[in-house]
Structures are given as structure tokens and as C-alpha cells.
Design a protein around this motif. Structure first.
Motif: not given
Ligand code: ADP
Length: 614
Positions: A520-526, A543-557
Motif C-alpha cells: 500500500e505504501s508504494e501505491r503512488r501515481l504521478v 505521462s501517467v507514471e505508476d509503481r506497479g508490476v511494470g512491463l515485460r519486454a516481450e509484452d511491450a509490442s
């Protein structure tokens, strides 16, 4: 019984005394008549002073008879009978007179005793009375204020012995509260000069250091036109003062709040009206006092007043929304809380009504509801377009294959075979139909792409603020803090407000989803807004910047592909739709992994100036 015995005893003593005297003088030779008479008078006087007139008269009679019987003939045989009678009569009169004198003396002494007792009793009654008064009764010299009398209540009120009040000439002044000294002395001086009673309140310091509030009713004694003494009754009003101060402080507190608060009796007469109520409704406390609030404010209730009233009596409180009309005629919607006050026996006393102005909030809620409805509608339209576009894309290839195959078949068939004529004809039809289908789908696709509507000049800071407001509740529920940093003076862009809101909404919802698994303490959105000079034309980047799970290179496309989703309930259309909207605006939608945890999705839109130039 005792009285009779007493009487007999007294008579017997008196008779015995007389007989004793007679016997005593009976043996005496040559006794003088005057000595006998004087001796016989002694018991008469004694009886008279000790036992009263009745016994004295009896004693007198006995003594006279004895005098006559025992002495007269014997002693004065030489004297003739007339003289004897004279002596006897004189003795009788002397005896009676002596008895009366003795009785009078006795009565007077008794009266004096009674008067003394009465005076003592009166004094005692006065003291008891004064001491019973629930206040300090006092008297002092008008000039020096030195106390000449003070009731015992003084001791109970302030703790100093009454002797101290009387002994110390400046006792009163010395024990006044320093802050009240000047004012109290001035009032006492005025009483002395104007010779008129006054009612004054001041503080004194008690023996144990307590501050005691006293109300003093001071009067003046005037003798020969001059004020000689002051008298007064001091009553301890500390408790009342304390209550008054408490009430004032509470009223002040109620005045500090911005809520409109008022109190009304059970007969609906306003008794308290705070500053918040003055500010909200426009009537001053004086104007509102005694009025019926529902009439004054033309209240519109959500339920019949009687129902609300019985709820308050039953549960002690009620909450709901009311519409009031201000003094200037404007309507105001309030969130109203009613609280019932009861006395110590539980009898309803009054109702405290606390009203919070929610007019603006209601208006905003309505606007938000409308916006949400509009967004839903826009989403539906776009989803339809995107699905259609996707179908078109997917179907184009097989259709193209049909066309190719049909063409190939046609090329392979020999020309001269009449039986193959029909086949050729059929294949030609296939090819034509397939082309027609392809053309139709292409047209639908084109239509879907063109579904972008009204473009106006927009400030992205406003669009971001509107969307942040829309997602605020969801963010709170999911423990995400949203921080926006979008300068208001960013260049304006040309765009469809609803569609851009939809894109931002989608990016924010995705970001919140992506942070569901992190602490919870990390759930910050800017949300940041900047001018962007990287591209060929001047642009604005949000830009919408989160601290979530992030993106995997193979999914990015694949993120932007329609129907691509990693969520169990996901549709996988949000990003595809968003990209098509942004591209239709001449911009770009980018996804990047962060340096640290999370991902950043950015919208780049050309400035309105750049769009116009293009
Ligand atoms: P949906 O949200 O219905 O899955 P989207 O098109 O909006 O559809 O998103 C597609 C996928 O992209 C998501 O399922 C998710 O895997 C990924 N994605 C989108 N936003 C983020 C983000 N902020 N962080 C990580 N992954 C994301």
C-alpha cells in the motif's frame, strides 16, 4: 397531686413558724408587743417573697390570729380593748401591705428575668436567622470599609474565621482579586456618595487559594444625611459564573465552525443561531431568535416533517438532505444532522441542527454523473469501431486469399471447354463477391477510424483535473495516492475533450490495476504535464507514471493490440482504442518501463498551433 401536697406542706410550714414564734415568746417575760408583731411579720414577708401572694395572705391571717390569741390579752392586760383591736388591726394591715410589697418585688424581679431571657432569645434568633441565609450578611464602616458585623456563612464561603473579618480593618480589600480591586472599590465609593443600593459582582481569594465569584447586594445606612455604614449580602455565584463561561465558550466554539448550527425548542422557536448560520442564510442571530426555522428557511424536507420529528424523538438523531431558501432568495442544499437534547429526567428539551452546505458538491456530482454517462457512451462508440476495425483486419487476409485462389483457378481453366464455362462464371462471381466484401469491410474500417468527433482548443491541465476527480474515489478505495503536476499554462491542444478524458481515464485505471499487488505504501501515481520538443512539431506530453508490476519486454509490442489482456476480467481493448484516438489527434501514445518499479504511459499531442499549421 404534687401541687396539693406542695400547698399543704407550705401551709404547714407557715403555721409551724407562727406557732414556733408564739411558743418562743410565750416563755419570754415582759415581751413587747412591737417585737412580737415584727417577728410575726417575718414569716409573712418570707412566704410572700418565696411563694407568692396567696400563701402570704394565709400566713398573714394565721399570724394575725396567733397575735390576737396568744399575745394581745396577756401582754396588754392594762390596755383597754379598743387599743387591743387597734394593734390587732394595725398588724393585719401591715401584714397585708408587706405581703403586697413583697409580691410586687417578686413579680418585678420575675419580669426582669423574663425580659432578659427574651432579649437573649431574640438575639439568638437573629443570629440563627442571619446564619441560615445562604449568603454572607455583613456591615461595614462606610468610610473605612472596616467590617463591624459578618455572618458565620462568611467562614463557609471563603474559609477565613469571622473574627479575622472583624479584626483586620482592611480585610475585604486585602482579599479581593487584584483584577477586580479598582472596580469594586469604585462601586462602593459610588454607593457611599450617591446613597443608593448597588448590585455588584467581584472575585475574592479564599483561604485555600480558590477564586470565589461573589454577587454583593450593597445598601447604605444614612444618618443625619451622611452615609455612615454599608450593609450587604454576598452570594457565592462561582458555579453560575463557571456555567456561564462554559456556555459562552461552547457558543464560541460553535461559532468557529463553518457549519450553520442552530438550536430550537420543542415548539420550534430558535434559541441559538451561530455565525455559520448567519453567513449561510443571511439572517442575524437577533433576526432569527424566536422564529420557526422551517418557515424562515422555507425548508423542503425529504419526508413528512412529522415522520422526521418522531424519528428524532425515538432515536435521538436524524440525518438527511434539506433544501433551504436564503434571505436573498437563493436556494441552498444542506446535509443536515439533528440531535435531540434532553434534561436530566429525560424530557426532550431542544433540537440542535447542524447544516453543512453541499450545494456545490451536489452540482459537481451531477456534472460528474453527466460526464460519466458521456464517457460511457463514447467508450461504447469507440469499442464498436475498434472491434469492427479488428474484424476488418482479421477478415481481410482470408478474403484476399479467396480472391487470389479464385483468380488462380480462373487462370488454370482452359478457354475452349464449354462445360467449364459455368465454373468460370461461378469463380468470377466468387472473386467479385470477395472483392465486394473486402471493399465493404474497408469502408467500415475507414468509418471506425473517422469516429473522432468535435475538436476544440483544450487545456490539458483541466482535462487531467477532471479525470483525477473522476478516479479519486476509486483511488481512495484502492489505497492509491494520485499526485498531479500539470502546469496550467501548458500550450493548448486541439482535441475532443471526452475522448481525451477517456484515454487518460484508461491509463489511470490501468496504472491503479498494475499497483494492486504492491504494498500500500508504494501505491503512488504521478501525472505529469510538460511541453515536448523531441518530435518534429511542438507538442504537449502528459505521462501517467505508476509503481506497479511494470512491463515485460516481450509484452511491450503487444500491449496496443486489440484483445490483448493479462487481466482475468480484462477486454484488452483499452490501449488499442486509446492509441487509435491519440493517433486520430495526430499524436502518439507511448509505453515505457520505469528506471525503478512500474511503467509510464505518455500521450504526446501537437499543440493547437502546430495542428492548425499542419
Ligand atoms: P485491459 O485493461 O482490459 O487488460 P488494456 O488494453 O487497457 O486492456 O491493457 C492491456 C494490457 O496491457 C493489460 O492487460 C496489462 O497487461 C497491460 N498494461 C496496461 N497498462 C499497464 C501498466 N500501467 N502497467 C503494466 N501493464 C499494463
Amino acid at each position: 397531686m404534687r401541687t396539693i401536697a406542695n400547698t399543704v406542706l407550705r401551709l404547714a410550714i407557715g403555721t409551724a413558724a407562727v406557732l414556733g414564734i408564739a411558743a418562743l415568746y410565750g416563755y419570754a417575760v415582759q415581751v413587747r408587743l412591737a417585737v412580737v408583731a415584727a417577728t410575726l411579720l417575718l414569716p409573712v414577708l418570707f412566704v410572700s417573697s418565696a411563694w407568692g401572694l396567696r400563701y402570704a395572705l394565709f400566713q398573714c391571717a394565721i399570724s394575725t390570729l396567733a397575735y390576737n390569741y396568744f399575745f394581745l390579752p396577756r401582754i396588754s392586760s392594762a390596755v383597754d380593748t379598743a387599743w387591743d383591736w387597734m394593734a390587732w388591726f394595725t398588724f393585719l394591715v401591715t401584714g397585708i401591705t408587706a405581703s403586697q410589697l413583697a409580691e410586687r418585688a417578686r413579680r418585678e424581679s420575675r419580669n426582669a428575668d423574663r425580659r432578659r431571657t427574651d432579649a437573649v432569645a431574640a438575639q439568638q434568633r437573629f443570629t440563627d436567622l442571619v446564619d441560615a441565609v445562604e449568603g454572607v450578611v455583613w456591615e461595614a464602616d462606610a468610610d473605612t470599609l472596616a467590617c463591624s458585623f459578618v455572618s458565620r456563612q462568611a467562614e463557609r464561603t471563603l474559609g477565613y474565621p469571622t473574627e479575622q473579618w472583624l479584626r483586620e480593618p482592611a480585610f475585604w480589600r486585602d482579599h479581593l482579586h487584584p483584577d477586580d480591586r479598582a472596580q469594586a472599590a469604585r462601586v462602593f465609593e459610588e454607593v457611599r456618595i450617591e446613597k443608593r443600593p448597588r448590585d455588584i459582582e467581584y472575585r475574592m481569594i479564599a483561604a485555600d487559594g480558590r477564586v470565589v465569584w461573589l454577587r454583593d447586594l450593597v445598601s447604605v445606612v444614612v444618618e443625619n444625611g451622611r452615609a455612615t455604614r454599608l450593609r450587604g449580602l454576598m452570594v457565592d455565584v462561582t458555579r453560575r459564573k463557571y456555567d456561564e463561561t462554559m456556555l459562552r465558550e461552547q457558543a464560541d466554539l460553535l461559532n468557529v465552525t463553518h457549519d450553520a448550527i442552530f438550536v430550537r425548542t420543542m415548539d420550534d422557536a430558535i434559541t441559538f443561531w451561530n455565525r455559520g448560520a448567519e453567513a449561510l442564510y443571511g439572517w442575524t442571530a437577533e433576526e432569527a431568535a424566536g422564529k420557526i426555522p422551517f418557515e424562515l428557511l422555507a425548508t423542503v424536507f425529504p419526508a413528512p416533517l412529522e415522520e422526521i420529528r418522531s424519528d428524532v424523538i425515538r432515536f435521538g438523531r436524524w440525518e438527511g438532505e434539506l433544501t433551504h431558501t436564503r434571505k436573498n432568495g437563493a436556494r441552498v442544499v444542506v446535509a443536515s444532522r439533528w440531535t435531540l437534547r434532553r434534561d436530566e429526567r429525560g424530557v426532550p428539551l431542544s433540537i440542535l441542527e447542524n447544516n453543512n452546505d453541499i450545494t456545490e458538491r451536489k452540482a459537481t456530482e451531477e456534472t460528474l454523473q453527466k460526464m460519466q454517462a458521456a464517457l460511457t457512451h463514447a467508450t461504447r462508440v469507440n469499442t464498436l469501431g475498434e472491434v469492427t476495425a479488428s474484424f476488418a483486419h482479421e477478415l481481410n487476409q482470408p478474403l484476399a486469399a479467396i480472391v487470389n485462389n479464385a483468380d488462380a483457378c480462373l487462370g488454370l481453366l482452359p478457354d475452349a471447354r464449354p462445360e467449364l464455362g459455368e465454373i468460370r462464371e461461378a469463380l468470377t462471381d466468387i472473386a467479385a463477391d470477395a472483392r465486394r466484401a473486402s471493399a465493404i469491410i474497408e469502408r467500415v474500417r475507414a468509418l471506425a477510424r473517422r469516429s473522432v468527433a468535435e475538436k476544440t482548443q483544450l487545456r490539458l491541465a483541466e482535462v487531467v483535473a477532471e479525470v483525477a476527480a473522476l478516479t479519486a474515489t476509486d483511488a481512495v478505495v484502492r489505497r492509491v495516492t494520485i499526485h498531479t503536476d500539470v502546469p496550467a499554462d501548458l500550450p493548448v491542444v486541439l482535441g475532443d475533450r471526452i475522448q481525451l478524458q477517456q484515454v487518460l481515464l484508461n491509463l489511470i485505471v490501468n496504472a491503479i490495476d498494475a499497483m494492486g499487488a504492491v504494498h500500500e505504501s508504494e501505491r503512488r501515481l504521478v501525472i505529469r504535464g510538460r511541453t515536448d520538443t523531441d518530435g518534429a512539431q511542438p507538442a504537449v506530453r502528459v505521462s501517467v507514471e505508476d509503481r506497479g508490476v511494470g512491463l515485460r519486454a516481450e509484452d511491450a509490442s503487444r500491449l496496443f493490440e486489440a484483445f490483448y489482456t493479462t487481466k482475468p476480467q480484462g477486454m484488452g481493448l483499452g490501449l488499442a482504442i486509446s492509441r487509435s484516438i491519440i493517433e486520430a489527434h495526430g499524436g502518439r501514445l507511448l509505453a515505457e518501463p520505469n528506471q525503478g518499479p512500474g511503467a509510464t504511459f505518455s500521450i504526446c499531442l501537437p499543440t493547437a498551433q502546430a495542428s492548425a499549421a499542419a
